[in-house]
Design a protein around this motif. Structure first.
Motif, PDB file in Angstrom:
ATOM      1  N   GLU A 165      -5.061  -4.919   2.027  1.00 56.42           N
ATOM      2  CA  GLU A 165      -5.712  -3.876   2.827  1.00 56.42           C
ATOM      3  C   GLU A 165      -4.717  -2.826   3.290  1.00 56.42           C
ATOM      4  N   LYS A 166      -3.533  -3.252   3.683  1.00 55.56           N
ATOM      5  CA  LYS A 166      -2.520  -2.314   4.177  1.00 55.56           C
ATOM      6  C   LYS A 166      -1.846  -1.547   3.046  1.00 55.56           C
ATOM      7  N   GLU A 167      -1.732  -2.143   1.878  1.00 59.34           N
ATOM      8  CA  GLU A 167      -1.041  -1.502   0.759  1.00 59.34           C
ATOM      9  C   GLU A 167      -1.929  -0.515   0.008  1.00 59.34           C
ATOM     10  N   ALA A 168      -3.214  -0.827  -0.103  1.00 58.82           N
ATOM     11  CA  ALA A 168      -4.112  -0.012  -0.928  1.00 58.82           C
ATOM     12  C   ALA A 168      -4.814   1.043  -0.088  1.00 58.82           C
ATOM     13  N   HIS A 169      -4.613   2.299  -0.445  1.00 60.04           N
ATOM     14  CA  HIS A 169      -5.313   3.383   0.239  1.00 60.04           C
ATOM     15  C   HIS A 169      -6.673   3.641  -0.405  1.00 60.04           C
ATOM     16  N   GLU A 170      -6.806   3.267  -1.651  1.00 58.91           N
ATOM     17  CA  GLU A 170      -8.065   3.432  -2.370  1.00 58.91           C
ATOM     18  C   GLU A 170      -8.650   2.058  -2.670  1.00 58.91           C
ATOM     19  N   ALA A 171      -9.928   1.871  -2.340  1.00 63.69           N
ATOM     20  CA  ALA A 171     -10.566   0.571  -2.565  1.00 63.69           C
ATOM     21  C   ALA A 171     -10.510   0.160  -4.035  1.00 63.69           C
ATOM     22  N   SER A 172     -10.525   1.147  -4.937  1.00 63.50           N
ATOM     23  CA  SER A 172     -10.505   0.836  -6.371  1.00 63.50           C
ATOM     24  C   SER A 172      -9.199   0.170  -6.792  1.00 63.50           C
ATOM     25  N   GLU A 173      -8.133   0.364  -6.024  1.00 65.85           N
ATOM     26  CA  GLU A 173      -6.842  -0.228  -6.374  1.00 65.85           C
ATOM     27  C   GLU A 173      -6.619  -1.594  -5.737  1.00 65.85           C
ATOM     28  N   GLN A 174      -7.513  -2.006  -4.851  1.00 65.90           N
ATOM     29  CA  GLN A 174      -7.314  -3.292  -4.184  1.00 65.90           C
ATOM     30  C   GLN A 174      -7.236  -4.476  -5.154  1.00 65.90           C
ATOM     31  N   PRO A 175      -8.151  -4.599  -6.128  1.00 62.13           N
ATOM     32  CA  PRO A 175      -8.035  -5.725  -7.065  1.00 62.13           C
ATOM     33  C   PRO A 175      -6.757  -5.662  -7.902  1.00 62.13           C
ATOM     34  N   VAL A 176      -6.289  -4.454  -8.211  1.00 62.54           N
ATOM     35  CA  VAL A 176      -5.058  -4.315  -9.004  1.00 62.54           C
ATOM     36  C   VAL A 176      -3.857  -4.795  -8.198  1.00 62.54           C
ATOM     37  N   ILE A 177      -3.771  -4.377  -6.928  1.00 63.83           N
ATOM     38  CA  ILE A 177      -2.659  -4.790  -6.075  1.00 63.83           C
ATOM     39  C   ILE A 177      -2.732  -6.285  -5.792  1.00 63.83           C
ATOM     40  N   ALA A 178      -3.935  -6.821  -5.591  1.00 61.24           N
ATOM     41  CA  ALA A 178      -4.081  -8.266  -5.419  1.00 61.24           C
ATOM     42  C   ALA A 178      -3.564  -8.992  -6.657  1.00 61.24           C
ATOM     43  N   GLY A 179      -3.859  -8.438  -7.847  1.00 60.50           N
ATOM     44  CA  GLY A 179      -3.371  -9.039  -9.084  1.00 60.50           C
ATOM     45  C   GLY A 179      -1.853  -9.013  -9.184  1.00 60.50           C
ATOM     46  N   VAL A 180      -1.206  -7.945  -8.687  1.00 56.41           N
ATOM     47  CA  VAL A 180       0.261  -7.874  -8.693  1.00 56.41           C
ATOM     48  C   VAL A 180       0.844  -9.006  -7.870  1.00 56.41           C
ATOM     49  N   PHE A 181       0.351  -9.185  -6.666  1.00 53.81           N
ATOM     50  CA  PHE A 181       0.897 -10.220  -5.791  1.00 53.81           C
ATOM     51  C   PHE A 181       0.658 -11.619  -6.365  1.00 53.81           C
ATOM     52  N   LEU A 182      -0.514 -11.837  -6.923  1.00 55.59           N
ATOM     53  CA  LEU A 182      -0.797 -13.152  -7.500  1.00 55.59           C
ATOM     54  C   LEU A 182       0.029 -13.384  -8.759  1.00 55.59           C
ATOM     55  N   ASN A 183       0.305 -12.343  -9.541  1.00 59.26           N
ATOM     56  CA  ASN A 183       1.189 -12.487 -10.697  1.00 59.26           C
ATOM     57  C   ASN A 183       2.577 -12.932 -10.259  1.00 59.26           C
ATOM     58  N   ARG A 184       3.067 -12.379  -9.158  1.00 51.75           N
ATOM     59  CA  ARG A 184       4.390 -12.750  -8.655  1.00 51.75           C
ATOM     60  C   ARG A 184       4.434 -14.223  -8.241  1.00 51.75           C
ATOM     61  N   LEU A 185       3.352 -14.691  -7.651  1.00 52.80           N
ATOM     62  CA  LEU A 185       3.305 -16.089  -7.227  1.00 52.80           C
ATOM     63  C   LEU A 185       3.050 -17.035  -8.399  1.00 52.80           C
ATOM     64  N   ARG A 186       2.407 -16.542  -9.429  1.00 56.71           N
ATOM     65  CA  ARG A 186       1.990 -17.376 -10.546  1.00 56.71           C
ATOM     66  C   ARG A 186       3.049 -17.511 -11.639  1.00 56.71           C
ATOM     67  N   ASP A 187       3.676 -16.401 -12.012  1.00 58.75           N
ATOM     68  CA  ASP A 187       4.531 -16.386 -13.197  1.00 58.75           C
ATOM     69  C   ASP A 187       5.844 -17.130 -12.944  1.00 58.75           C
ATOM     70  N   PRO A 188       6.172 -18.118 -13.763  1.00 62.63           N
ATOM     71  CA  PRO A 188       7.403 -18.904 -13.542  1.00 62.63           C
ATOM     72  C   PRO A 188       8.677 -18.091 -13.753  1.00 62.63           C
ATOM     73  N   THR A 189       8.587 -16.958 -14.471  1.00 56.90           N
ATOM     74  CA  THR A 189       9.791 -16.163 -14.723  1.00 56.90           C
ATOM     75  C   THR A 189      10.089 -15.176 -13.594  1.00 56.90           C
ATOM     76  N   PHE A 190       9.123 -14.991 -12.701  1.00 59.27           N
ATOM     77  CA  PHE A 190       9.351 -14.057 -11.591  1.00 59.27           C
ATOM     78  C   PHE A 190       9.982 -14.823 -10.428  1.00 59.27           C
ATOM     79  N   LYS A 191      11.286 -14.633 -10.226  1.00 62.54           N
ATOM     80  CA  LYS A 191      12.003 -15.322  -9.155  1.00 62.54           C
ATOM     81  C   LYS A 191      12.943 -14.345  -8.463  1.00 62.54           C
TER      82      LYS A 191
END
Length: 366
Positions: free
Chosen positions: A235-261
């Motif tokens: 909510e704080k990062e996305a100024h446009e509601a259309s970008e909220q799912p994209v930004i949520a996907g970025v954060f979840l990718n960081r938590l999910r991907d084993p190569t992102f450390k």
């Protein structure tokens, strides 16, 4: 020498005078009745426009009425001043800044600018992304309750024992909405109403999105606490509601991907929130509430510093709306790990650090 008028004529004149005086008295009573019974219900055409009225240290009824007239909140400043004077409002005028709307009638305007004439019902909107500190400031701005008192009450998570046992405060559960509140409502009542609203919305969401919640629980161990926490960051990062799912996907990718450390969200709003909670931290001294510095992002003592701490912060950093909550439950599927604000309300998304650095440089050159 003239003779005195006969008694019958004198009596007739006396009756005429008494009749005129009686008629004038009746007119006066009717006028007074209109002034204190009918006139207080009058109002201009309501549009929802909010106006700040500045009341000085020694405001006068005439000056205040003139200000209300210039703001098109009343049609007859002189009549309003007379109405307020008849009710003895002169010595009871408030001092400082008072918010009013053009939907208020004359009685409600008097209640707002003077003390002792009853409470006024207000419509106060709490937008998505407001923190509990922002909510406190807005309520204080409307004169509902003291800012520090609401902040103190909203820091207690007692009402969330069943909804979110992990919650460190009511942050995240003061549901964004438009509330009808009286301007003498106690902070405890306000917090309870907002939390009850969140409880109803969350219960409906949990029922409708049971499958999506189950997927997040199975993959990340998320419960409602974690979903609300991540949604508050989105909510704080996305100024446009259309970008909220994209930004949520970025954060979840960081938590999910084993190569992102290391698995750090690196979200500026979390750092800012940590400084609001602990303004005495050396890294937070002089923080203006906007600009995040390198000293702040480097501070491991900031409990909400997602640049130095893995995973999610201890709790929500704001109060997300349904759109941000659903973005976390239904994130966009992509290979992005980074994003940078373009300055126009949108973001540039990148899959690699090299591409991200180039995007940052490109944005900085604009």
């Amino acid at each position: 020498m003239g003779s005195a008028p006969p008694p019958a004529l004198r009596s007739h004149k006396r009756l005429i005078v008494l009749g005129v005086l009686g008629w004038l008295a009746l007119c006066g009573l009717c006028g007074l009745g209109w002034l204190v019974i009918v006139y207080p219900d009058s109002r201009p055409a309501a549009t929802g426009r909010v106006t700040a009225v500045e009341l000085g240290e020694q405001p006068s009824l005439q000056a205040v009425a003139a200000d209300l007239g210039r703001a098109r909140l009343i049609a007859q400043p002189g009549v309003f001043a007379l109405y307020a004077r008849v009710l003895g409002a002169g010595p009871r005028l408030r001092h400082g800044r008072v918010l009013v709307t053009d939907a208020m009638n004359v009685r409600e305007l008097l209640q707002r600018i003077a003390v002792g004439y009853g409470a006024t019902e207000l419509r106060i909107t709490i937008p998505e992304g407001f923190s509990r500190y922002d909510v406190a400031a807005r309520l204080a701005e409307w004169g509902v309750c003291a800012q520090d008192e609401f902040a103190r009450v909203s820091a207690q998570p007692d009402q969330l024992a069943q909804l979110d046992p992990k919650a460190p405060s009511t942050e995240g559960y003061l549901f964004p909405d438009t509330y009808r509140v009286r301007d003498d409502t106690r902070p405890q009542q306000l917090v309870r109403r907002m939390v009850d609203n969140a409880r109803k919305r969350m219960a409906r969401l949990q029922g409708d999105e049971a499958s999506a919640l189950g997927k997040l629980r199975d993959e990340f161990g998320f419960g409602l606490h974690e979903v609300v926490t991540l949604a508050s960051i989105v909510e704080k990062e996305a100024h446009e509601a259309s970008e909220q799912p994209v930004i949520a996907g970025v954060f979840l990718n960081r938590l999910r991907d084993p190569t992102f450390k290391p698995k750090r969200l690196q979200a500026d709003p979390t750092v800012a929130y940590g400084c609001r909670l602990a303004p005495a931290l050396p890294s937070c001294l002089g923080f203006d509430g906007k600009r995040i510095t390198r000293v702040m992002t480097a501070d491991p003592d900031n409990a909400y510093n997602t640049y130095r701490r893995d995973g999610l912060p201890p709790g929500p950093i704001a109060n997300p709306g349904l759109s941000a909550l659903r973005a976390v439950l239904h994130p966009a599927v992509h290979n992005y790990f980074y994003f940078v604000a373009r300055g126009d309300g949108h973001h540039e998304f990148s899959a690699t650090l090299q591409a991200h650095n180039a995007a940052v440089q490109h944005v900085g050159e604009r």
